[in-house]
Scaffold this active site. Sequence first.
Site, PDB file in Angstrom:
ATOM      1  N   ASP A  65      49.355  40.846  52.165  1.00 33.79           N
ATOM      2  CA  ASP A  65      48.355  41.262  51.176  1.00 33.79           C
ATOM      3  C   ASP A  65      49.024  41.402  49.816  1.00 33.79           C
ATOM      4  O   ASP A  65      50.244  41.572  49.711  1.00 33.79           O
ATOM      5  CB  ASP A  65      47.686  42.570  51.595  1.00 33.79           C
ATOM      6  CG  ASP A  65      48.605  43.770  51.480  1.00 33.79           C
ATOM      7  OD1 ASP A  65      49.693  43.749  52.102  1.00 33.79           O
ATOM      8  OD2 ASP A  65      48.265  44.738  50.770  1.00 33.79           O
ATOM      9  N   GLU A  95      49.499  46.698  52.840  1.00 35.87           N
ATOM     10  CA  GLU A  95      50.569  47.533  52.261  1.00 35.87           C
ATOM     11  C   GLU A  95      50.232  47.973  50.848  1.00 35.87           C
ATOM     12  O   GLU A  95      50.464  49.113  50.462  1.00 35.87           O
ATOM     13  CB  GLU A  95      51.894  46.761  52.284  1.00 35.87           C
ATOM     14  CG  GLU A  95      53.122  47.603  51.952  1.00 35.87           C
ATOM     15  CD  GLU A  95      53.406  47.738  50.458  1.00 35.87           C
ATOM     16  OE1 GLU A  95      54.166  48.651  50.068  1.00 35.87           O
ATOM     17  OE2 GLU A  95      52.864  46.925  49.675  1.00 35.87           O
TER      18      GLU A  95
END
Length: 451
Positions: A92, A156
């Site tokens: 991500d 994250e």
Amino acid sequence: MSSNPVAETVVSLMPRAKTELTELVAFKSVADFDQFPRSESEGAANWVADALRAEGFQDVALLDTPDGTQSVYGFLPGPEGSKTVLLYAHYDVQPPLDEAGWRTPPFELTERDGRWYGRGAADCKGGLIMHLLALRALKANGGVPVGVKVIAEGSEEQGTGGLERYAEEHPELLTADAIVIGDSGNFRVGVPTVTTALRGMTLVRVQVDTLEGNLHSGQFGGAAPDALSALIRALDSLRAEDGSTTVDGLAGTSSWEGLQYDEAQFRKDAKVLDGVELIGSGTVADRIWARPAVTVLGIDAPPVVGATPSVQAGARALVSLRVPAGVDAAEATKLLQAHLEAHTPWGARVSTEQIGQGQPFRADTTSPAYAAMAEAMGVAYDGAEMQYAGQGGSIPLCNTLASLYPRAEILLIGLSEPEAQIHAVNESVSPDELERLAVAEALFLRNYAAS
């Protein structure tokens, strides 16, 4: 780089690495599904899963984590009786922010001036490519001498803790003798570095209310309490005159022992405007690695365009507090909330809500894994000595892994050196750093297997 078969193999694989990073960067995998389609993150997750399967990984799975995102797991068995190493990265990314500020499209990997530009190129899709390069180089030169687990996180950057909670619920999944977190970076290009301390983080949303509704500033201004002004006063109380963070009850005088950060170089790296002072006291390393730092991330208030002459009835802000190793993030959250409530003026109603948190981390640098990495980096960087640095950012998973697996050795390396400008517009990665760090990781795995 000194010539050796592993290094030569990595060099030969770099065109493929660029192609793969181009494919991975193309996914707009921001794990904020109010802003970006979930399908983009799912596409990136499937890309990682397919890449692991192609390298012979077993038990490849998309793990549905409690925050509604997916992390990708796979296991590559090693020789009988060998150690196991966990390799981490995340797929991500941060939003591109102001796309007009990008010189090239943020989700199209573009080569310019010897660097590859694109959102996630360094943080941390490049980290996934680094792991793949290292493993491929070993497979081409005698095989991978350890068992390897890969975990690629899907949220994250959001700090929502999905993988941490999943790991806690499935503690057997990520067990390993050593863990390499590929989400850090060298102190600067060409300086081999392991990150030995991370600041933790807490996110607090603060709401201030003073009136039942907005009022005409001509008719009521001067006596009616303005919620936006009250909020500004409360936020201003979080900093001393010199800009140091001042949260009641939170110590802010620790020092960093180790690699120091030249102030002039920091100004250049941070692109501080001429004539603007740095904030805080102590060395730069003290301020960014060893002390708390508060940042106002956003304020909900009327925009300038279209603003009306009104006394504001309510306003809110999102406040981030970075906390150094040795400070409990949960306790820091309570101190921050108490401070904001105590320093909101005029009896205004104030409420605070914690929306994210991660503990700080400090590594044990005396372990055999650090010796193995120092030797590997020395080869990859032509004899340069490995340096120890801190990082002001947070990787909450580190503390979860350290708690779950207290005997595991944890190292943090990666591609996010200052020129990478992670989280900003025009993020980029140095292909030379990608190449050298892939060599270093491959040689580390070989060294560690023999240690």
